[in-house]
Design a protein around this motif. Sequence first.
Motif, PDB file in Angstrom:
ATOM      1  N   ALA A   7       6.349  -4.516  -2.307  1.00 42.98           N
ATOM      2  CA  ALA A   7       5.283  -5.082  -1.398  1.00 42.98           C
ATOM      3  C   ALA A   7       3.950  -4.575  -2.093  1.00 42.98           C
ATOM      4  CB  ALA A   7       5.687  -4.896  -0.007  1.00 42.98           C
ATOM      5  N   ARG A   8       2.897  -5.377  -1.800  1.00 40.78           N
ATOM      6  CA  ARG A   8       1.465  -5.075  -2.186  1.00 40.78           C
ATOM      7  C   ARG A   8       0.940  -4.340  -0.950  1.00 40.78           C
ATOM      8  NH1 ARG A   8      -0.851  -7.638  -6.241  1.00 40.78           N
ATOM      9  NH2 ARG A   8      -2.700  -7.461  -5.469  1.00 40.78           N
ATOM     10  N   LEU A   9      -0.043  -3.341  -1.268  1.00 33.56           N
ATOM     11  CA  LEU A   9      -0.710  -2.620  -0.326  1.00 33.56           C
ATOM     12  C   LEU A   9      -1.334  -3.436   0.859  1.00 33.56           C
ATOM     13  CD1 LEU A   9      -1.560   0.168   1.077  1.00 33.56           C
ATOM     14  CD2 LEU A   9      -3.314   0.092  -0.566  1.00 33.56           C
ATOM     15  N   ALA A  10      -2.021  -4.307   0.442  1.00 37.33           N
ATOM     16  CA  ALA A  10      -2.728  -5.461   1.285  1.00 37.33           C
ATOM     17  C   ALA A  10      -1.787  -5.960   2.015  1.00 37.33           C
ATOM     18  CB  ALA A  10      -3.576  -6.493   0.565  1.00 37.33           C
ATOM     19  N   PHE A  11      -0.676  -6.343   1.812  1.00 39.32           N
ATOM     20  CA  PHE A  11       0.339  -7.116   2.796  1.00 39.32           C
ATOM     21  C   PHE A  11       0.834  -5.866   3.763  1.00 39.32           C
ATOM     22  CE2 PHE A  11       4.552  -8.139   3.692  1.00 39.32           C
ATOM     23  CZ  PHE A  11       4.411  -9.348   4.277  1.00 39.32           C
ATOM     24  N   VAL A  12       1.226  -4.921   3.255  1.00 35.26           N
ATOM     25  CA  VAL A  12       1.639  -3.651   4.079  1.00 35.26           C
ATOM     26  C   VAL A  12       0.642  -3.342   5.193  1.00 35.26           C
ATOM     27  CG1 VAL A  12       2.558  -1.400   4.125  1.00 35.26           C
ATOM     28  CG2 VAL A  12       3.502  -2.995   2.555  1.00 35.26           C
ATOM     29  N   SER A  13      -0.398  -3.000   4.960  1.00 38.32           N
ATOM     30  CA  SER A  13      -1.302  -2.889   5.821  1.00 38.32           C
ATOM     31  C   SER A  13      -1.630  -3.997   6.931  1.00 38.32           C
ATOM     32  CB  SER A  13      -2.904  -2.616   5.003  1.00 38.32           C
ATOM     33  OG  SER A  13      -2.622  -1.647   3.999  1.00 38.32           O
ATOM     34  N   ALA A  14      -1.889  -5.076   6.233  1.00 38.46           N
ATOM     35  CA  ALA A  14      -1.924  -6.136   7.408  1.00 38.46           C
ATOM     36  C   ALA A  14      -0.855  -6.075   8.475  1.00 38.46           C
ATOM     37  CB  ALA A  14      -2.154  -7.731   6.688  1.00 38.46           C
ATOM     38  N   GLU A  15       0.503  -5.953   8.062  1.00 33.74           N
ATOM     39  CA  GLU A  15       1.758  -5.962   8.761  1.00 33.74           C
ATOM     40  C   GLU A  15       1.332  -4.719   9.810  1.00 33.74           C
ATOM     41  OE1 GLU A  15       4.327  -8.214   9.188  1.00 33.74           O
ATOM     42  OE2 GLU A  15       2.825  -9.702   8.472  1.00 33.74           O
ATOM     43  N   ALA A  62      -5.283   4.455   1.791  1.00 32.20           N
ATOM     44  CA  ALA A  62      -4.109   4.601   0.699  1.00 32.20           C
ATOM     45  C   ALA A  62      -4.795   5.006  -0.894  1.00 32.20           C
ATOM     46  CB  ALA A  62      -3.169   3.445   0.906  1.00 32.20           C
ATOM     47  N   ARG A  63      -5.725   4.118  -0.904  1.00 29.37           N
ATOM     48  CA  ARG A  63      -6.109   4.332  -2.161  1.00 29.37           C
ATOM     49  C   ARG A  63      -6.946   5.355  -2.590  1.00 29.37           C
ATOM     50  NH1 ARG A  63      -7.383  -1.371  -1.099  1.00 29.37           N
ATOM     51  NH2 ARG A  63      -6.278  -2.552  -2.425  1.00 29.37           N
ATOM     52  N   ARG A 104      -4.620   7.772  -3.545  1.00 30.38           N
ATOM     53  CA  ARG A 104      -3.915   7.225  -4.512  1.00 30.38           C
ATOM     54  C   ARG A 104      -2.493   7.147  -4.311  1.00 30.38           C
ATOM     55  NH1 ARG A 104      -6.322  11.227  -9.337  1.00 30.38           N
ATOM     56  NH2 ARG A 104      -8.581  10.537  -9.028  1.00 30.38           N
ATOM     57  N   SER A 105      -2.287   6.388  -3.216  1.00 25.02           N
ATOM     58  CA  SER A 105      -0.765   6.114  -2.622  1.00 25.02           C
ATOM     59  C   SER A 105      -0.561   4.695  -2.745  1.00 25.02           C
ATOM     60  CB  SER A 105      -0.615   6.604  -1.505  1.00 25.02           C
ATOM     61  OG  SER A 105      -0.710   8.134  -1.332  1.00 25.02           O
ATOM     62  N   GLU A 106      -1.320   3.621  -3.247  1.00 22.30           N
ATOM     63  CA  GLU A 106      -1.238   2.407  -3.244  1.00 22.30           C
ATOM     64  C   GLU A 106      -0.146   2.020  -3.767  1.00 22.30           C
ATOM     65  OE1 GLU A 106      -4.592   2.839  -6.334  1.00 22.30           O
ATOM     66  OE2 GLU A 106      -3.602   3.998  -4.369  1.00 22.30           O
ATOM     67  N   ASN A 107       0.506   2.668  -5.382  1.00 18.59           N
ATOM     68  CA  ASN A 107       1.701   2.392  -5.686  1.00 18.59           C
ATOM     69  C   ASN A 107       2.700   3.221  -5.537  1.00 18.59           C
ATOM     70  OD1 ASN A 107       0.408   0.119  -6.854  1.00 18.59           O
ATOM     71  ND2 ASN A 107      -0.692   1.603  -8.507  1.00 18.59           N
ATOM     72  N   ARG A 108       2.770   4.119  -4.288  1.00 22.17           N
ATOM     73  CA  ARG A 108       4.009   4.968  -3.989  1.00 22.17           C
ATOM     74  C   ARG A 108       4.584   4.633  -2.734  1.00 22.17           C
ATOM     75  NH1 ARG A 108       0.962  10.073  -3.395  1.00 22.17           N
ATOM     76  NH2 ARG A 108       2.851  10.974  -3.100  1.00 22.17           N
ATOM     77  N   VAL A 160       1.096   8.023   9.380  1.00 26.93           N
ATOM     78  CA  VAL A 160       1.827   6.866   8.913  1.00 26.93           C
ATOM     79  C   VAL A 160       1.947   6.464   7.561  1.00 26.93           C
ATOM     80  CG1 VAL A 160       1.641   4.302   9.173  1.00 26.93           C
ATOM     81  CG2 VAL A 160       1.249   5.660  10.974  1.00 26.93           C
ATOM     82  N   LEU A 161       0.806   6.970   6.771  1.00 24.99           N
ATOM     83  CA  LEU A 161       0.974   6.925   5.301  1.00 24.99           C
ATOM     84  C   LEU A 161       1.680   7.680   4.718  1.00 24.99           C
ATOM     85  CD1 LEU A 161      -0.355   5.704   2.778  1.00 24.99           C
ATOM     86  CD2 LEU A 161      -2.288   7.447   2.699  1.00 24.99           C
ATOM     87  N   ASP A 162       1.702   9.057   5.168  1.00 26.10           N
ATOM     88  CA  ASP A 162       2.548  10.032   4.739  1.00 26.10           C
ATOM     89  C   ASP A 162       4.351   9.598   4.924  1.00 26.10           C
ATOM     90  OD1 ASP A 162       3.160  12.780   3.803  1.00 26.10           O
ATOM     91  OD2 ASP A 162       4.283  13.083   5.757  1.00 26.10           O
ATOM     92  N   GLU A 163       4.418   8.983   5.947  1.00 23.65           N
ATOM     93  CA  GLU A 163       5.776   8.507   6.354  1.00 23.65           C
ATOM     94  C   GLU A 163       6.345   7.621   5.237  1.00 23.65           C
ATOM     95  OE1 GLU A 163       9.642   8.980   7.980  1.00 23.65           O
ATOM     96  OE2 GLU A 163       7.933  10.246   8.251  1.00 23.65           O
TER      97      GLU A 163
END
Length: 346
Positions: free
Chosen positions: A49-57, A74-75, A78-82, A99-102
């Motif tokens: 899943a892409r970061l933009a999609f996850v963020s929107a959801e 997230a960027r 440097r977590s956009e691909n993690r 939320v991002l850490d989880e």
Amino acid sequence: MKIALRVFGMALLCALAFCGWLFYEACVFLNNAPETQGREVFFDVTPGARLAFVSAELAVRGIVTDARKFSLLARWHRSENRLQAGRFALNTGWVPERVLDELVNGRPVLFRITVPEGLTWHQTGRLLEQTGFVRFEDFQNVIADTDFLRRYGIPFSTAEGFLMPDTYLLKKPDAPDMSQAQAVVGRMVENFWRRAAQAWPDTKKPAAEDLKKYVVLASVVEKETGRNAERPRVAGVYSNRIEKGLLLQADPTVIYGLGEGFDGNLRRVHLDDAANLYNTYQHPGLPPGPICSFGIAALTAAVRPESHDFLYFVAASDGGEHVFSTNLTDHNRAVQRYRASKHGGK
């Protein structure tokens, strides 16, 4: 010159004001949760899943207040691909960094389900469907899929008998599909092979014909007694009957062959029905396949049956204990005693 200085000063003030506004917006976003009294929300991240999609959801579900700002956060880290794939238990009372850490470092949510011993594949499929792990139709297709059976080394037309009873921790999707059913059934079959290794002779996987015999006999033993101490003896009875060319005459195999429409009352017409391939009152030897999922105790009993001369057994009471006999006369007496006990000694 004065005009230029004035323009520069105005530009500097605007830049400082803009930076101050950005700092304020960042502080507000980073230090405030969407809701004061947070609520738990299960959130799914699909593989890739892409970061933009996850963020929107996340924003739509009320877990963050701003999708664009969460993407920037997230960027920044440097977590956009993690981001991990899976289902996560998030909370609307969490600040964005938590939320991002989880999503990056947390563990996806797993749900506990216990599959008891003695269930048929049909009962197992219904249990998994009722608890939201699979769709029954998908489960049914997977356990009979020839490629699946070949891949997992199952020598029968279905995975009956190889759906290892156990307590499992599984992901629960919002919309179960075929891939979910394949994952769940695969997990159960892998568990079977792993746990069955302790029961095999010399811990080596048996040859195909021996494997079939052990698995089928174990399933019958599982249905005949719930007492671990009796299982090797029950297996020994059936081994003796097969060796002497006697019919097994096992009620559970007949019932299995009758299918899900069986009403619980086994009648003479059922025992006389030769069209039922699982009718061991009519067909010699073991039935053509397993009749349920069984535990390791039943499999161990099938691999190492007790050595004795018993050819018959009947329940001593409704508590599960059995009386074993070496001849038909003693067996008939035991049957009469059991029937009398059920009718108050009459």
